[in-house]
Design an enzyme around this catalytic site. Sequence first.
Site, PDB file in Angstrom:
ATOM      1  N   GLU A 142       0.787  -1.239  -0.164  1.00 32.66           N
ATOM      2  CA  GLU A 142      -0.020   0.075  -0.105  1.00 32.66           C
ATOM      3  C   GLU A 142       0.991   1.250   0.108  1.00 32.66           C
ATOM      4  OE1 GLU A 142      -2.445   0.615   3.372  1.00 32.66           O
ATOM      5  OE2 GLU A 142      -4.046   1.743   2.098  1.00 32.66           O
ATOM      6  N   GLY A 156       3.414   2.361  10.432  1.00 39.68           N
ATOM      7  CA  GLY A 156       3.417   1.673  11.771  1.00 39.68           C
ATOM      8  C   GLY A 156       3.090   0.069  11.727  1.00 39.68           C
ATOM      9  N   ALA A 157       2.317  -0.129  10.851  1.00 39.00           N
ATOM     10  CA  ALA A 157       1.766  -1.517  10.421  1.00 39.00           C
ATOM     11  C   ALA A 157       1.056  -1.686   9.300  1.00 39.00           C
ATOM     12  CB  ALA A 157       0.885  -1.987  11.567  1.00 39.00           C
ATOM     13  N   MET A 158       0.595  -2.634   8.673  1.00 40.99           N
ATOM     14  CA  MET A 158      -0.157  -2.912   7.300  1.00 40.99           C
ATOM     15  C   MET A 158      -1.125  -3.822   7.297  1.00 40.99           C
ATOM     16  SD  MET A 158      -0.640  -1.472   4.277  1.00 40.99           S
ATOM     17  CE  MET A 158      -1.892  -2.509   3.254  1.00 40.99           C
ATOM     18  N   GLU A 159      -2.395  -3.629   6.919  1.00 37.19           N
ATOM     19  CA  GLU A 159      -3.408  -4.588   7.387  1.00 37.19           C
ATOM     20  C   GLU A 159      -3.402  -5.654   6.072  1.00 37.19           C
ATOM     21  OE1 GLU A 159      -3.576  -1.271   6.493  1.00 37.19           O
ATOM     22  OE2 GLU A 159      -5.360  -0.962   5.117  1.00 37.19           O
ATOM     23  N   GLU A 198      -5.460  -2.699  13.113  1.00 38.16           N
ATOM     24  CA  GLU A 198      -5.272  -3.468  11.966  1.00 38.16           C
ATOM     25  C   GLU A 198      -6.172  -4.690  11.756  1.00 38.16           C
ATOM     26  OE1 GLU A 198      -3.029  -2.495   9.907  1.00 38.16           O
ATOM     27  OE2 GLU A 198      -2.395  -0.763  11.066  1.00 38.16           O
ATOM     28  N   HIS A 236      -9.204  -3.487  10.159  1.00 38.71           N
ATOM     29  CA  HIS A 236      -9.167  -3.494   8.959  1.00 38.71           C
ATOM     30  C   HIS A 236      -9.495  -4.677   8.042  1.00 38.71           C
ATOM     31  CE1 HIS A 236      -7.574   0.492   7.579  1.00 38.71           C
ATOM     32  NE2 HIS A 236      -6.504   0.365   8.360  1.00 38.71           N
ATOM     33  N   GLU A 259      -9.445   4.085   6.616  1.00 34.18           N
ATOM     34  CA  GLU A 259      -8.599   4.450   7.655  1.00 34.18           C
ATOM     35  C   GLU A 259      -9.464   5.042   8.894  1.00 34.18           C
ATOM     36  OE1 GLU A 259      -6.057   3.405   8.171  1.00 34.18           O
ATOM     37  OE2 GLU A 259      -5.448   2.576   6.066  1.00 34.18           O
TER      38      GLU A 259
END
Length: 850
Positions: A130, A264-267, A301, A304, A323
């Site tokens: 993303e 920070g993080a990715m879903e 996450e 999401h 988001e």
Amino acid sequence: MDYRLPTTVVPKRYDLRLEPDLAAATFSGEAVITVEVETTLTEIVLNAAELQIQSASVAREGGVPIHGSVALDEEAERARFTFPASIAPGEWRLTLRFTGALNDRLRGFYRSTYKDATGQPHTIAATQFEATDARRGFPCWDEPAFKAVFGVTLLVAADLAAVSNTAASRTELLPDGRRLVAFADTIRMSTYLVAFVVGELEATDPVMVGQTPLRVWCVPGKKHLARFALEIGAFSLDFFERYYGLPYPGDKVDLLAIPDFAAGAMENLGAITFRENALLVDEAAASHTELERIADVVAHEVAHMWFGDLVTMTWWNGIWLNEAFATFMELVAVDAWKPEWKRWATFGVSRAAAMGVDGLEATRPIEFEVRNPHDCVAMFDLLTYEKGASVLRMLEQHLGADVFRDGVRLYLERHRYANAETTDLWKALGDAARQPIPAIMDGWIFKPGYPLVTVEPDGTGLKVSQRRFSYLGGDADAGQRWRIPVVLRASVKHGYVERRLLLDGDSATVPLPAKADWVVGNSGGTGFYRVRYAPALLKKLAGAVARIAPIERFNIVSDGFALTQAGLMPAADFLDLTARFTAETDRNVWSALTSSLAYVNRVIADSQRGALEALVRHRVADAAERLGWEPQEDDTELDRQLRGDLLRALGTLGNDEDVQARARAAYARYRDDESSVDANVLPAVIAILAASGGEGEYAEFRDRFKRARTPQEEQRYLYALAGFRQAGLLRQTLEMTVNGEVRSQDAPFVIRALLTSVDARGVAWDFVKEHWEAMARQYPESAYRRMYEGVPALVSPEWEQDVRAFFADHKIDLGGRTLQQYLEQLRVAVAFQQREAEALAAYLLRQKPR
Ligand SMILES: [Zn+2]
């Protein structure tokens, strides 16, 4: 240039085979893409970037392949395949062979490296697709609306773990000694959610949540830091299945800590990736803030998996649907998990941060035109996340939590495995609420800015009126009006009265049974607007702060300071107002107070700093004394965090010598006995030692940063290196941001911290001007942009001119309106300085030393 792909060919299924070579930092792959051709054509166009494509062919099922030629357009990030025969409508298979490099820029298919306890280097291959970087991992239709099923196969060295979105369905040892891992088919989903992670990783035992196994993955030796994440992960997965009324859409959930990670993080569905400090933690040694961050990010996450993964925005202009909702749901879940954390009250800080940007003339609406990949990156900002979540919260409170949840269920049910737009959400919420939503919400989503609501006495009642808030006082959109769910609470003769109204015109009159003693203009604090009280009302309210809710007190301080920045309240009046809060007990109110005073510190002349330090000590001392240094039996968890916050404010901004001496003594004890300092106080002690220390402390902290045992410890010492005051030491920290000593995921944020410090900003700005090109090359794009968030702290007319000249000369594109926002924030600060310099100097001179 048009960045959107034609829809004459639509992908339905990708069979991907990837072979990463970690030692060589390369990969090769094959993609067999089942497509539906809509009209007869001889050319197929899709996205590809930084890939070499060796061959392309199309065939009918079981038919003879037609080989095509390949043309790559790196600027447009596209590949064009031209075939010698025409391709008729219907289903075809497009087979592509390609190679690429595992890059170091933390996007696409990339390489993350780390050293183990013996200093041996190791490599992990991971993905971050993303917004628009799946095209760097494999050729694809890289737009969210082209949803497809993915069947992934990874070929890896036999000793490496391989993780993707779904559970492995088959593993096989190959004759060449490598291992083949084939994963189950995914649901129909967008390309940006595909993930592959390969490396020497270990997993915890799975925790079962209903039918779904949940695990944490990390580099060897860190599994003992996974317990907290597993707990909130399991809670939130179960919570959301109930809230959404739909089962989790995948077959397993892996939470993976990656040593180098830009966001920070990715879903990614079923394979959620995190930076280490957002997932791994030693619970006993962590502060409340550090734990809260992990709970937030994990819950976000997991939310999401439905909002974003199961139902996805049609195009990036609708990213707020992902988001804002994930942020809103993260808060709902964490609040249900730990009600004592009062997460919705703390959210006031995030709401105020969004208002900080949204009060600029260079703001944008939440839903905003997105043309190219650059603009996409700029959409991941406070307006999408925090303003978006704020207006959802405001709507939820207006409709009622149950009605809101029913609307959310309807929306997910209607659009699962597909894409949706804002109007679809309004339709579902409106159906649940039996009232039209666009009339209330469109002004908040499709229009920029927010209202300033003025509350004045009017006979025995009140007059409320609205106009757009602006820091610069411009009235470009002075006629803009919102439908504002206003909630007023007034203290009248025999108790309180509450008045709710939907203010949609310029003003309204609110009758009260008797003249109000005091009135709160945003009762409950969930409204996305600021309140300006008539002077008499503010005076009464300031005298009654002990009788209103913490979030309402927070808003008085936050709105008061915004009005001061906008020239609508004299700075001296604001500083007087802060004196009403010396008995304050809430951590968020304190954060509004100390961040305002830190802003003032950046505006005043060096000669006034001593007087401001004395003022800070006066404001903070009583509350700090009440809490002391040691945890008390009747402490709430928030008290424990507040203790650290107050000591930090005294020891750094207040430059309190006693506190600094006690911090040194505490740290001396800590060296021998780590349990001797409370986990919430230790980060403050480290920050105080940096602000008051010298070369000795610097050398020690730098060493501890390098040998850190937990991600939190690493971060504390890293940022402490930005908190020293001597130019020579700060230059060493600056060097570390470009020589590889600080990971590129962290370096831009260290620069931001340095730019924001009154002691470091000068040297830091000179360093940025000299090294910005190297930084742009080394840092991940999404983080590089954010280093310039520190620029508005360069508060002087000379700096402002220099900053403007720098950006004019160098054509640095930060995407969207980001750069204009930073420049306007700087303008606001310099205007504040010019307007208030004399009055502030006189005010500070009158302060008694303490
Ligand atoms: Zn998110």
